[in-house]
Design an enzyme around this catalytic site. Structure first.
Site, mmCIF file in Angstrom:
data_model
loop_
_atom_site.group_PDB
_atom_site.id
_atom_site.type_symbol
_atom_site.label_atom_id
_atom_site.label_comp_id
_atom_site.label_asym_id
_atom_site.label_seq_id
_atom_site.Cartn_x
_atom_site.Cartn_y
_atom_site.Cartn_z
ATOM 1 N N GLU A 184 -7.496 24.823 -22.281
ATOM 2 C CA GLU A 184 -7.712 24.987 -20.847
ATOM 3 C C GLU A 184 -9.206 24.849 -20.511
ATOM 4 O OE1 GLU A 184 -6.244 24.855 -18.217
ATOM 5 O OE2 GLU A 184 -7.391 25.981 -16.746
ATOM 6 N N LYS A 238 -5.014 17.644 -5.540
ATOM 7 C CA LYS A 238 -4.553 19.015 -5.792
ATOM 8 C C LYS A 238 -3.071 19.053 -6.124
ATOM 9 C CE LYS A 238 -4.937 23.425 -6.097
ATOM 10 N NZ LYS A 238 -5.494 23.884 -7.390
ATOM 11 N N ASN A 283 -1.665 39.878 9.060
ATOM 12 C CA ASN A 283 -1.908 39.533 7.656
ATOM 13 C C ASN A 283 -1.673 40.787 6.843
ATOM 14 O OD1 ASN A 283 -2.794 37.093 8.492
ATOM 15 N ND2 ASN A 283 -4.945 37.394 7.914
ATOM 16 N N GLY A 284 -1.073 40.656 5.689
ATOM 17 C CA GLY A 284 -0.842 41.818 4.848
ATOM 18 C C GLY A 284 0.639 42.056 4.643
ATOM 19 N N HIS A 334 -9.361 18.210 -40.972
ATOM 20 C CA HIS A 334 -8.404 17.139 -41.283
ATOM 21 C C HIS A 334 -8.777 15.843 -40.578
ATOM 22 C CE1 HIS A 334 -6.002 19.939 -43.542
ATOM 23 N NE2 HIS A 334 -6.144 20.798 -42.541
ATOM 24 N N GLU A 358 -12.457 17.807 -16.214
ATOM 25 C CA GLU A 358 -12.085 17.358 -14.876
ATOM 26 C C GLU A 358 -13.186 17.540 -13.845
ATOM 27 O OE1 GLU A 358 -9.054 21.048 -13.823
ATOM 28 O OE2 GLU A 358 -8.906 19.229 -12.646
ATOM 29 N N LYS A 385 -10.745 21.990 -18.054
ATOM 30 C CA LYS A 385 -11.536 22.356 -16.869
ATOM 31 C C LYS A 385 -12.881 21.635 -16.897
ATOM 32 C CE LYS A 385 -9.382 24.037 -14.971
ATOM 33 N NZ LYS A 385 -8.111 24.568 -14.551
ATOM 34 N N ARG A 445 -6.553 29.045 4.538
ATOM 35 C CA ARG A 445 -5.993 30.366 4.260
ATOM 36 C C ARG A 445 -4.481 30.335 4.134
ATOM 37 N NH1 ARG A 445 -8.629 34.865 2.847
ATOM 38 N NH2 ARG A 445 -10.769 34.653 3.464
ATOM 39 N N CYS A 480 -3.223 34.749 5.026
ATOM 40 C CA CYS A 480 -2.966 34.050 6.278
ATOM 41 C C CYS A 480 -4.229 34.114 7.124
ATOM 42 C CB CYS A 480 -1.827 34.714 7.025
ATOM 43 S SG CYS A 480 -0.396 35.021 5.989
ATOM 44 N N TRP A 499 0.805 31.905 5.281
ATOM 45 C CA TRP A 499 1.081 31.609 3.870
ATOM 46 C C TRP A 499 2.177 32.599 3.502
ATOM 47 C CZ3 TRP A 499 -0.245 28.078 0.326
ATOM 48 C CH2 TRP A 499 -0.111 28.384 -1.031
HETATM 49 C C1 F6R Z 1 -6.217 21.447 -13.576
HETATM 50 C C2 F6R Z 1 -5.079 21.473 -12.674
HETATM 51 C C3 F6R Z 1 -3.883 20.637 -13.012
HETATM 52 C C4 F6R Z 1 -2.596 21.337 -12.558
HETATM 53 C C5 F6R Z 1 -1.400 20.410 -12.751
HETATM 54 C C6 F6R Z 1 -0.097 21.077 -12.381
HETATM 55 O O1 F6R Z 1 -7.235 22.290 -13.139
HETATM 56 O O2 F6R Z 1 -5.116 22.123 -11.667
HETATM 57 O O3 F6R Z 1 -3.843 20.339 -14.361
HETATM 58 O O4 F6R Z 1 -2.438 22.514 -13.289
HETATM 59 O O5 F6R Z 1 -1.560 19.248 -11.973
HETATM 60 O O6 F6R Z 1 -0.092 21.474 -11.055
HETATM 61 P P1 F6R Z 1 0.939 22.526 -10.522
HETATM 62 O O7 F6R Z 1 0.658 23.824 -11.183
HETATM 63 O O8 F6R Z 1 0.747 22.576 -9.045
HETATM 64 O O9 F6R Z 1 2.303 22.024 -10.911
#
Ligand code: F6R
Length: 611
Positions: A484, A606, A103-104, A507, A491, A488, A30, A5, A77
């Site tokens: 993964e 996000k 916070n905490g 294959h 993207e 990463k 935060r 927070c 948060w």
């Molecule tokens: C990749 C990434 C996305 C999320 C996906 C699911 O770095 O962040 O692939 O993992 O969009 O998002 P959440 O976990 O919020 O359902």
């Protein structure tokens, strides 16, 4: 566990409200599920607080501004108690004399709460924070400073606190234990903040409080003490960072900051759930052992990075709990008419808890009578509200689009779940579970050691930044990790990469291996090590340039690859938490080498709330 927070405090000659709101705006990264301020005026501490983003609070103060030159503010948060108006900070005691932001986590808050309830105190929220306001009221001896000193002796846990009271409105107190807090020193005004960006607009001179220290602020003075009253002499720090760097704790990007927050996110996600070698989730999961025994299969459903955590979840649950697990991409799951019965446990994994496809799968599973367990990072999110059972990851807000600390925390949550189910259902001998529970807490330090020494990854990233295609390969649990790593990289660097189960290359895909193509080969799984080395030799024979990622102490890998990096040794089941770290760094440094906006890559958001 430490929630992320934000705290701001002001005492001076200007109107506090705007300074607090501006400060909170700088701290919104935060936490942003609720916000509030308290401003002193004419013998009263007036509070405005609300669930929702800071803009919701701003609407309240626009309609009805708070006037006064001293106050405190908070952006939250949620951890204890859902995001709601009542649970938002500041909190006050019943007599409305003390106002605090925190916070905490106060670990013994229930003990203090019960004691105060016996004395007749009533509570307005579900938070651990509110008990502090009542405790201060109970202990008040006419002097805020000595009262705070008495109160902190009773509190266990972690806290950064800003405290105001109406009896001594010329003062603000800040106190810290295991949660960051600074004091900003101005001219005729002083500030409290959990983070430097909140006050950078007003002053660059700060005192950083250490654990067990407090600060007493008036308009013209700042005095530092330990919480047992010994004066502290501290040099003032002059901040030279710009505001944007300060928000990122000095890191160039949120992604790098969040990568470095992983040791803590892992610790926080384990805390309070793993004690003396035993995993106990009974306070969070309401399913009884009898109900748990009735499950005959598990479905894990998620998207993107969370789906990759799910793939590891399959191995973890199948090996520890011996129940068959299917893993599905959420957008596919709903349309494949999955076989769901009341004896199916559906686990949905979602950092944000708001991903539309994952939510749709959750609802479908519930409707079909399955029991749904949500693993999420956001208290009060749709997943947290709608799932029958919730297991939180305590990674704190993740700002960078590319998920890092949420992912490793999801893995930790999965290990905890697997260990808990295995213990309750008696599917593994105690010694075997103990081996895993003993290795788990070491992961945090092991991640830290990888982060401290990543020069060779950076160099390799600079090389691959020149390429347009590359491969990741791995076997066993290394396979989901390369998926993964490849996601990463794609993207945030816009380089095309493919992740392959190493044994599958021959294959078809081996046709794409040509002179100089980079191949990143994970070889951390003991059981398939020799097979993996053979696959590496296959691609090398076709001209690939191979970066091998293996375990410390396994020298044979070194001989078969062009470049070699290692991670510390742990149980094969747990290596995904470690082996993903160099891949995150690889993606990050490749992205920066290509000059890409790491935190906000093109075409992505996000939180994906559309199907
Ligand atoms: C990749 C990434 C996305 C999320 C996906 C699911 O770095 O962040 O692939 O993992 O969009 O998002 P959440 O976990 O919020 O359902």
């Amino acid at each position: 566990m430490k929630p992320m927070c934000g705290i701001v405090g002001y005492i001076g000659q200007k109107q506090a409200q705007n300074i607090l709101l501006e400060g909170l705006r700088k701290l919104e990264y935060r936490g942003y599920d609720s916000a509030g301020i308290a401003v002193y005026n004419d013998g009263k501490l007036n509070v405005k607080k609300t669930k929702g983003p800071l803009s919701a609070l701003q609407q309240l103060t626009d309609k009805d501004p708070l006037s006064g030159e001293m106050g405190i503010g908070h952006t939250r948060w949620a951890t204890h108690g859902k995001p709601s108006d009542e649970n938002s900070h500041p909190h006050m005691d019943e007599k409305q004399q003390f106002s605090i932001v925190h916070n905490g986590i106060i670990e013994n808050y229930l003990d203090i709460k019960e004691e105060l309830q016996e004395k007749g105190y009533t509570f307005a929220s579900e938070t651990d924070t509110e008990v502090i306001a009542h405790l201060l009221s109970e202990l008040y001896d006419g002097d805020l400073v000595s009262t705070v000193q008495k109160a902190v002796k009773r509190m266990e846990g972690a806290y950064a606190l800003a405290i105001a009271n109406v009896m001594e409105p010329d003062k603000l107190v800040a106190v810290r234990l295991a949660s960051p807090l600074i004091v900003g020193v101005g001219d005729g005004e002083n500030f409290i903040a959990s983070d430097i960006p909140a006050i950078l607009e007003h002053t660059r001179d700060v005192y950083v409080l250490n654990d067990g220290e407090m600060a007493v602020l008036t308009q013209d003075r700042v005095e530092l003490f330990t919480t047992d009253g010994t004066p502290v002499n501290r040099d003032m720090l002059h901040v030279t960072w710009d505001a944007a760097t300060a928000e990122k704790d000095g890191y160039e990007h949120f992604m790098l900051k969040e990568i470095h927050e992983q040791p803590k996110a892992i610790r926080d996600t384990l805390a309070a759930r793993l004690k003396e070698g035993v995993v106990d989730l009974s306070r969070e999961i309401s399913l009884t052992p009898e109900e748990l025994k009735r499950f005959d299969k598990v479905h894990i459903v998620a998207c993107g990075t969370a789906y990759h955590a799910g793939l590891i979840g399959k191995s973890v649950i199948e090996s520890l709990v011996r129940i068959p697990v299917e893993v599905d991409i959420a957008s596919e799951y709903r349309y494949r008419n999955p076989i769901l019965t009341p004896s199916t446990l559906v686990i949905v994994i979602s950092q944000s808890g708001e991903t539309a496809d994952t939510l749709a799968a959750l609802r479908e599973a519930k409707q079909a009578g399955a029991r749904v367990l949500g693993i999420t990072n956001v208290v009060g999110s749709s997943v947290a509200r709608e799932a029958d059972e919730v297991l939180m990851t305590w990674a704190g807000p993740e700002i960078a689009v590319a998920s890092t600390k949420a992912y490793t925390s999801q893995l930790i949550a999965i290990y905890l779940l697997g260990l808990y189910l295995a213990r309750v259902l008696g599917t593994q001998p105690e010694e075997q579970l103990l081996e895993v529970t003993e290795a788990l807490p070491r992961l945090s330090e092991q991640v830290k050691s990888i982060l401290e020494d990543h020069g060779s990854i950076r160099k390799f990233a600079e090389k691959i930044a020149q390429h347009e295609n590359l491969f990741f390969i791995g076997r066993g649990l290394d396979y989901p990790v390369v998926l993964e790593g490849s996601l990463k990289l794609k993207e945030i660097s816009y380089i095309h990469s493919e992740a392959y189960a190493a044994g599958e290359l021959k294959h078809g895909t081996l046709a794409l291996i040509e002179e100089g193509i980079p191949v990143i080969a994970l070889a951390t799984q003991q059981a398939v090590h020799d097979k993996m080395v053979s696959n590496i030799i296959e691609v090398k024979a076709r001209g690939a340039h191979v970066l091998g990622l293996g375990l410390e102490g396994r020298t044979d890998l070194d001989r078969s690859v062009d470049e070699h990096i290692t991670i510390p040794e742990t149980l094969s089941l747990l290596t995904p938490v470690l082996s993903v770290i160099p891949l995150q760094l690889l993606a990050y440094y490749t992205s920066t080498a290509r000059g890409i906006n790491v935190d906000k890559p093109r075409n992505l958001a996000k939180s994906v709330t559309v199907e």
